[in-house]
Write an enzyme that holds these catalytic residues in place. Structure first.
Site, PDB file in Angstrom:
ATOM      1  CG  LEU A  45      19.270 -23.584  49.069  1.00 36.03           C
ATOM      2  CD1 LEU A  45      18.880 -23.184  50.482  1.00 36.03           C
ATOM      3  CD2 LEU A  45      18.352 -24.687  48.552  1.00 36.03           C
ATOM      4  CG  HIS A  74      26.395 -26.599  38.466  1.00 39.66           C
ATOM      5  ND1 HIS A  74      26.911 -27.288  39.545  1.00 39.66           N
ATOM      6  CD2 HIS A  74      27.462 -26.000  37.866  1.00 39.66           C
ATOM      7  CE1 HIS A  74      28.215 -27.104  39.595  1.00 39.66           C
ATOM      8  NE2 HIS A  74      28.574 -26.328  38.594  1.00 39.66           N
TER       9      HIS A  74
END
Length: 334
Positions: free
Chosen positions: A125, A229
């Site tokens: 994604l 992240h």
């Protein structure tokens, strides 16, 4: 209007551009022409049922119909660990005690496992940075579950997602530098590309066979085990809203977390309904997620829809974007 549609060979330039924008650690989007072309070819074959179901990998593109620009990409692998191992580190607690000293210690450790073989995976994604507001990311993410819901038997009973691990602002990956690099002795980018573009034999050959006690690691490596992240926080939140939960598994290279959910418990799969299309003179009703009802012609949009019994009343623009006619089946998630 934005539409999610199957990727094709003609999307190579757009896919490469997105791969470049995705940056370090985005393993499923390597900046490697042969790998990306092979992925597009596999995706075309997957949508046309040209490969065995467990080997299918469906790649989806988010396109702006007004401009023709591809704004994002996502994917669904029907089965991981089918032709190559799917290794992770499991974060375990090892208990040790001494009756003589009347003391007990619990130690965290990383253990190499291959637990997810045969599961399906949603991933890849990525949206252009300027498109990360206004619902585009949600449309792209949920389109994967609409695809799964059309023919659930094509996919495994468990679905996982791997989230990118932590990198410093300067692009350093603490877990790679202090842990993984000690075993693979490669640059991160080289190992990342090999993971995406080869059969993964080098991982089987070189990965550690014994537990790694986290207390022996530098603090900056310990602190990023299971950490997402900074650019992945929104993706994690969307996954959790669908029912995905952390599994105690992390990536071998960057220690990013793995989340998973039973296929039939994914909220969009569970709550979407099969309805027959009717044309309304004007677009009206509440906005909803809508997809076609068959895999080969898959498309997904968000548009106003009025649900009347087993009918979904849509405006002309929505019908055209989906490529459907009155009387055809669509799936709707309100």
């Amino acid at each position: 209007m934005l539409v999610v549609r199957p990727a094709g060979l003609a999307d190579f330039d757009s896919l490469m551009e997105l791969a470049v924008l995705s940056g370090r650690g985005f393993t499923s989007l390597p900046e490697d022409e042969p790998t990306l072309r092979a992925r597009l070819a596999l995706s075309e074959a997957s949508f046309q049922s040209g490969v065995a179901p467990p080997e299918a990998w469906y790649t989806l593109m988010l396109e702006d119909l007004d401009t023709g620009s591809v704004e994002g990409v996502a994917g669904v692998k029907a089965g991981v660990g089918v032709k190559r191992p799917f290794f992770s580190f499991r974060v375990v607690t090892l208990a040790q005690s001494s009756p003589t000293l009347e003391m007990r210690f619990d130690h965290k450790a990383l253990v190499l496992v291959n637990e997810c073989a045969g599961w399906s995976e949603v991933g890849s994604l990525f949206l252009r940075p300027e498109k990360r507001k206004g619902g585009a990311g949600r449309l792209l993410a949920q389109s994967r579950y609409m695809l799964i819901g059309i023919e659930p038997q094509r996919f495994a009973e468990m679905v996982l997602a791997e989230l990118r691990g932590w990198f410093d602002e300067d692009g350093r990956c603490p877990f790679w530098e202090h842990v993984a690099h000690k075993f693979f002795r490669l640059g991160f980018d080289q190992a990342d590309l090999m993971s995406a573009s080869t059969d993964g034999q080098f991982i089987l050959d070189l990965a550690p066979r014994h537990p790694i006690y986290t207390e022996l690691l530098p603090e900056e490596a310990r602190d990023v085990i299971g950490r997402v992240h900074r650019d992945g926080e929104a993706a994690r939140a969307m996954l959790e809203r669908e029912g995905f939960r952390y599994q105690g598994l992390v990536d071998l290279f960057d220690a990013g977390p793995t989340v998973a959910c039973p296929r039939d418990d994914i909220r969009t799969v569970r709550d979407s309904k099969r309805l027959r299309v009717k044309l309304g003179e004007d677009a009206f009703g509440e906005e909803a997620l809508i997809s076609t009802g068959d895999v080969a012609r898959f498309r997904a949009i968000r548009a106003p829809v009025l649900i009347d019994g087993d009918a979904a009343i849509l405006g002309r623009e929505a019908l055209d974007a989906l490529g459907v006619c009155e009387g055809e089946v669509v799936r709707v998630k309100a």
